[in-house]
Motif scaffolding. Structure first.
Motif, PDB file in Angstrom:
ATOM      1  N   THR A   1       0.775  -1.099  -0.048  1.00 20.44           N
ATOM      2  CA  THR A   1      -0.025   0.080  -0.015  1.00 20.44           C
ATOM      3  C   THR A   1       0.878   1.320  -0.081  1.00 20.44           C
ATOM      4  O   THR A   1       0.724   2.139  -0.678  1.00 20.44           O
ATOM      5  N   ARG A   2       2.030   1.311   0.958  1.00 20.15           N
ATOM      6  CA  ARG A   2       2.579   2.447   1.133  1.00 20.15           C
ATOM      7  C   ARG A   2       3.470   2.625  -0.302  1.00 20.15           C
ATOM      8  O   ARG A   2       3.627   3.685  -0.813  1.00 20.15           O
ATOM      9  N   ALA A   3       3.978   1.446  -0.822  1.00 15.07           N
ATOM     10  CA  ALA A   3       4.749   1.640  -2.010  1.00 15.07           C
ATOM     11  C   ALA A   3       4.005   2.193  -3.340  1.00 15.07           C
ATOM     12  O   ALA A   3       4.475   3.057  -4.124  1.00 15.07           O
ATOM     13  N   LEU A   4       2.622   1.609  -3.376  1.00 16.74           N
ATOM     14  CA  LEU A   4       1.908   2.153  -4.628  1.00 16.74           C
ATOM     15  C   LEU A   4       1.739   3.578  -4.368  1.00 16.74           C
ATOM     16  O   LEU A   4       1.476   4.313  -5.367  1.00 16.74           O
ATOM     17  N   ARG A   5       1.163   3.813  -3.233  1.00 14.12           N
ATOM     18  CA  ARG A   5       0.904   5.624  -3.053  1.00 14.12           C
ATOM     19  C   ARG A   5       1.928   6.442  -3.199  1.00 14.12           C
ATOM     20  O   ARG A   5       1.645   7.430  -3.827  1.00 14.12           O
ATOM     21  N   LYS A   6       2.995   6.018  -2.923  1.00 10.79           N
ATOM     22  CA  LYS A   6       4.336   6.815  -3.310  1.00 10.79           C
ATOM     23  C   LYS A   6       4.642   6.804  -4.642  1.00 10.79           C
ATOM     24  O   LYS A   6       4.765   7.687  -5.309  1.00 10.79           O
ATOM     25  N   ALA A   7       4.342   5.472  -5.486  1.00  8.93           N
ATOM     26  CA  ALA A   7       4.462   5.522  -7.037  1.00  8.93           C
ATOM     27  C   ALA A   7       3.655   6.449  -7.743  1.00  8.93           C
ATOM     28  O   ALA A   7       3.766   7.008  -8.654  1.00  8.93           O
ATOM     29  N   ALA A   8       2.153   6.562  -6.974  1.00 13.11           N
ATOM     30  CA  ALA A   8       1.040   7.358  -7.491  1.00 13.11           C
ATOM     31  C   ALA A   8       1.439   8.882  -7.522  1.00 13.11           C
ATOM     32  O   ALA A   8       0.921   9.525  -8.069  1.00 13.11           O
ATOM     33  N   ALA A   9       2.062   9.216  -6.283  1.00 12.61           N
ATOM     34  CA  ALA A   9       2.022  10.551  -5.942  1.00 12.61           C
ATOM     35  C   ALA A   9       2.476  11.653  -6.971  1.00 12.61           C
ATOM     36  O   ALA A   9       1.880  12.599  -7.002  1.00 12.61           O
ATOM     37  N   PRO A  10       3.427  11.358  -7.916  1.00 13.11           N
ATOM     38  CA  PRO A  10       3.895  12.277  -8.665  1.00 13.11           C
ATOM     39  C   PRO A  10       2.818  12.658  -9.780  1.00 13.11           C
ATOM     40  O   PRO A  10       2.866  13.583 -10.695  1.00 13.11           O
ATOM     41  N   TYR A  11       1.672  11.731 -10.036  1.00 13.58           N
ATOM     42  CA  TYR A  11       0.908  11.574 -11.177  1.00 13.58           C
ATOM     43  C   TYR A  11      -0.300  12.414 -10.596  1.00 13.58           C
ATOM     44  O   TYR A  11      -1.383  11.728 -10.053  1.00 13.58           O
ATOM     45  N   GLU A  12      -0.572  13.640 -10.815  1.00  7.30           N
ATOM     46  CA  GLU A  12      -1.562  14.367 -10.492  1.00  7.30           C
ATOM     47  C   GLU A  12      -2.856  13.820 -10.996  1.00  7.30           C
ATOM     48  O   GLU A  12      -3.062  13.718 -12.275  1.00  7.30           O
ATOM     49  N   GLY A  13      -3.842  13.640 -10.357  1.00  2.08           N
ATOM     50  CA  GLY A  13      -5.075  12.882 -10.761  1.00  2.08           C
ATOM     51  C   GLY A  13      -5.249  11.428 -10.908  1.00  2.08           C
ATOM     52  O   GLY A  13      -6.200  10.996 -10.984  1.00  2.08           O
ATOM     53  N   LEU A  14      -4.131  10.721 -10.547  1.00  4.56           N
ATOM     54  CA  LEU A  14      -4.127   9.436 -10.568  1.00  4.56           C
ATOM     55  C   LEU A  14      -4.844   8.678  -9.248  1.00  4.56           C
ATOM     56  O   LEU A  14      -5.598   7.941  -9.209  1.00  4.56           O
ATOM     57  N   MET A  15      -4.632   9.286  -7.970  1.00  3.09           N
ATOM     58  CA  MET A  15      -5.326   9.247  -6.915  1.00  3.09           C
ATOM     59  C   MET A  15      -5.349   7.504  -6.646  1.00  3.09           C
ATOM     60  O   MET A  15      -6.612   6.896  -6.652  1.00  3.09           O
ATOM     61  N   ALA A  16      -4.477   6.657  -6.547  1.00  2.00           N
ATOM     62  CA  ALA A  16      -4.539   5.406  -6.481  1.00  2.00           C
ATOM     63  C   ALA A  16      -4.821   5.094  -5.007  1.00  2.00           C
ATOM     64  O   ALA A  16      -4.118   5.563  -3.993  1.00  2.00           O
TER      65      ALA A  16
END
Length: 329
Positions: A36-51
């Motif tokens: 969960t933490r790894a995927l949230r960090k991976a998604a953070a740079p993509y504005e609008g992705l909100m994983a």
């Protein structure tokens, strides 16, 4: 023979038979939280992705045939290199691929259903950075964990479009299949991200305790406690003022604070005790807190990356072609 060389199904049968205490394979604690933490960090740079990740139960010690049969039909297959000839797969279902393409081209995840199509090299190029961020974050989270018997230093190798190539790329050995269901763009799209990792280390076993055993409860308690909900409050600023001024406050009054307060926020428990430090930021157009190292938050883990393998020596035929067709300059 090493444990990793056994047929997976035979090893399970052997573990459940014979005299002595029953044994169970040791699996890493906190796998779901790490994913969960790894995927949230991976998604953070993509504005609008909100994983929003929802880790599923991992499937351990599968044969290659079993693992391939469990892969989704419509997906992107990325081959990962783990050093010393070890290879893994990262699989993105089309819903995840489409969401990554959309946020990088239109700035948002479209609500239209994911297209059931073959993935392209453009899809692979727009998904590569996300996969790399996820792999790096997951490796940092799992570094040093007991029960990890697969390579962590995985790097993106290439996108595979023909399943027949997997017969050449992946040796027949036991594999773990790790799956996370993702909700993207505030529910606009969903899809799974999967890791198929080879078993490259020995499988550790631990004795199983009987029901009601105190040792078993002692092992279960940390996992139970770590899932308990905790109430936290974000404190932007604290001020001290005379009681007379407090009683005189009214709607519309302004309490001033320094800009430095935005970078010195605290996350406290319900009793007001600070547990984390943070600074004010934004994600997808909404106010957010970015946790920073300090009291209660350890520095991020680092994982040593394997040195790149040297390029293979050219064959006589390739050298002959180079001599006949020299490059520019």
């Amino acid at each position: 023979m090493a444990e990793s060389g056994f047929n997976a199904a035979l090893r399970k049968k052997l573990a459940g038979t014979g005299a002595g205490a029953a044994r169970a394979a040791l699996r890493p604690d906190g796998l779901s939280a790490a994913l969960t933490r790894a995927l949230r960090k991976a998604a953070a740079p993509y504005e609008g992705l909100m994983a929003t990740p929802d880790p599923q139960e991992a499937q351990w010690d599968m044969t290659l045939a079993e693992a391939r049969a469990a892969l989704p039909e419509h997906r992107l297959l990325a081959v990962l290199e783990g050093g010393q000839g070890a290879r893994a797969l990262c699989i993105l279902e089309n819903g995840v691929v489409d969401a990554l393409v959309e946020v990088q081209t239109t700035g948002r995840v479209d609500t239209a259903p994911a297209m059931l199509r073959a993935t392209t090299q453009i899809d692979a190029a727009l998904s590569r950075d996300f996969i790399g961020l996820f792999l790096g974050g997951f490796a940092a989270e799992m570094s040093g964990q007991a029960g990890v018997n697969w390579p962590l230093g995985l790097t993106y190798g290439a996108c595979v479009t023909d399943d027949r190539q997997l017969d050449l790329l992946l040796p027949d050995r036991p594999y773990h299949l790790i799956t996370v269901q993702l909700s993207l763009g505030d529910g606009a799209k969903t899809g799974r991200i999967m890791l198929l990792v080879p078993v490259t280390g020995e499988t550790a076993y631990q004795a199983e305790d009987g029901p009601g055993d105190g040792l078993a409860w002692a092992r279960l308690w940390p996992a139970i406690a770590s899932e308990a909900p905790v109430a936290l409050e974000a404190v932007l600023s604290r001020q001290t003022m005379p009681l007379a001024r407090l009683q005189g406050l009214d709607v519309g009054d302004v309490l001033e604070f320094d800009r430095a307060d935005l970078a010195q926020m605290r996350v406290t428990d319900v009793k007001g005790k600070p547990v984390l430090r943070a600074r004010l930021g934004a994600v997808a157009g909404k106010r957010a807190l970015c946790l920073v190292p300090g009291a209660g938050l350890p520095p991020p883990k680092t994982v040593a990356r394997p040195a790149p393998e040297p390029a293979p020596e050219k064959t006589p035929a390739e050298r002959l072609i180079d001599a006949a067709m020299p490059g520019p300059g």
